[in-house]
Design an enzyme around this catalytic site. Structure first.
Site, PDB file in Angstrom:
ATOM      1  N   LYS A  48      -0.445   4.710   4.635  1.00  0.00           N
ATOM      2  CA  LYS A  48      -1.330   3.748   5.285  1.00  0.00           C
ATOM      3  C   LYS A  48      -0.769   3.379   6.655  1.00  0.00           C
ATOM      4  CE  LYS A  48      -3.989  -0.456   4.529  1.00  0.00           C
ATOM      5  NZ  LYS A  48      -5.267   0.250   4.823  1.00  0.00           N
ATOM      6  N   HIS A  87       0.841  -1.196   0.000  1.00  0.00           N
ATOM      7  CA  HIS A  87       0.000   0.000   0.000  1.00  0.00           C
ATOM      8  C   HIS A  87       0.875   1.245   0.000  1.00  0.00           C
ATOM      9  CE1 HIS A  87      -3.148  -2.876   1.243  1.00  0.00           C
ATOM     10  NE2 HIS A  87      -3.975  -2.000   0.717  1.00  0.00           N
TER      11      HIS A  87
END
Length: 236
Positions: A136, A132
Site C-alpha cells: 500500500k 495495511h
C-alpha cells in the site's frame, strides 16, 4: 449489469472475479498502463468501477463526460485537485466515491459522527491506528483520513502523523499511526483516552473480498440514481 473495470491489481482482479461469480458481465478491463485506450472504447456498459491509481483519473473523467456512465471509484491517494475533478463528474453521471467499501466501516463512521464531539469536548484524547499490506502506497490510508473527518470534521485538532519526537502529548492533537506489512487486508482502530478509562472502536478486514462485495453492491445501487455525487454511507 455490465461492468467496465479500471485497475488490474489485487482489488481490481478481485472485483472482476467476484462479478463473474455473481453472473455479471465484465465488458472490458483497463489498467494504468493502457488507460489511454479508454478513449477508443465505445461499447455500452452500465457502470464503470475504478480501483486503479490517481494517474488514471484524467482518462476516466474524459470517458464519463463523453459517455455519461455511472462511476464507482475506490481509488485512494487523490490530491485536492483530483478530488475536485472527481466531484465535478457528478454533473455528467452518478458518481460513488469511497475510501472503504466495508459495511462495518460505515457503522464505525456513524458511531464516530454521533459521539466524537462529545468525547473530545469532555476531555478525551483521540488516537487512530491503521494497518495495511506492504504494497500500500498512501499513508495514512484513505479510510484513516475518512475516519479523521468523522472524529474532527471542522479541523479543530492538529493531526500528528506518528510520534517521532519526544515530549508530552498536546491537548489539541489527534495522533495517526500507520503500520505496513505482509498481507494485512486492513485494520483500523480509534482509541479515546480518558481519565482512568479508554474507549476503543475497531474494525478488522479478514480479506479484501469484503471491499469487492461492497463495491459491487454500491454499483448496483448507483445505477438507479440520478446524476450526483454519492458516498457508500448514503447508498446503503
Amino acid at each position: 449489469m455490465k461492468i467496465l473495470l479500471i485497475g488490474h491489481g489485487q482489488m481490481g482482479t478481485m472485483v472482476g472475479e467476484l462479478a463473474l461469480a455473481q453472473g455479471l458481465e465484465v465488458a472490458a478491463v483497463f489498467s494504468t498502463a493502457n488507460i489511454e485506450n479508454l478513449k477508443k472504447f465505445n461499447q455500452p456498459v452500465d457502470v464503470l468501477i475504478d480501483f486503479s491509481s490517481p494517474q488514471a483519473l484524467p482518462a476516466i473523467a474524459a470517458y464519463v463526460e463523453r459517455m455519461g456512465v455511472p462511476l464507482v471509484s475506490g481509488t485512494t491517494g487523490f490530491d485536492e485537485d483530483a478530488q475536485r475533478q472527481l466531484r465535478a463528474l457528478a454533473a455528467y453521471a452518478p458518481v460513488l466515491y469511497s475510501t472503504n467499501f466495508s459495511t462495518g466501516i460505515v457503522i464505525i463512521r456513524r458511531i464516530l459522527r454521533q459521539f466524537s464531539a462529545y468525547l473530545l469536548d469532555s476531555g478525551y484524547e483521540a488516537e487512530l491506528i491503521e494497518a495495511h499490506h506492504n504494497q500500500k502506497k498512501d499513508v495514512p490510508s484513505g479510510t484513516a483520513q475518512t475516519l479523521l473527518s468523522e472524529i474532527d470534521p471542522n479541523g479543530r485538532f492538529t493531526r500528528v502523523i506518528g510520534r517521532g519526537e519526544q515530549g508530552a502529548r498536546g491537548r489539541q492533537e489527534i495522533g495517526v499511526h500507520s503500520l505496513r506489512g505482509g498481507t494485512e487486508a486492513g485494520r483500523h482502530e480509534v482509541i479515546f483516552f480518558g481519565q482512568d478509562e479508554q474507549i476503543q472502536i475497531a474494525h478488522c478486514a479478514a480479506s479484501r473480498e469484503i471491499f469487492a462485495r461492497g463495491a459491487l453492491l454500491g454499483a448496483e445501487k448507483l445505477v438507479r440514481q440520478v446524476k450526483g455525487f454519492y458516498t457508500f454511507d448514503q447508498l446503503i
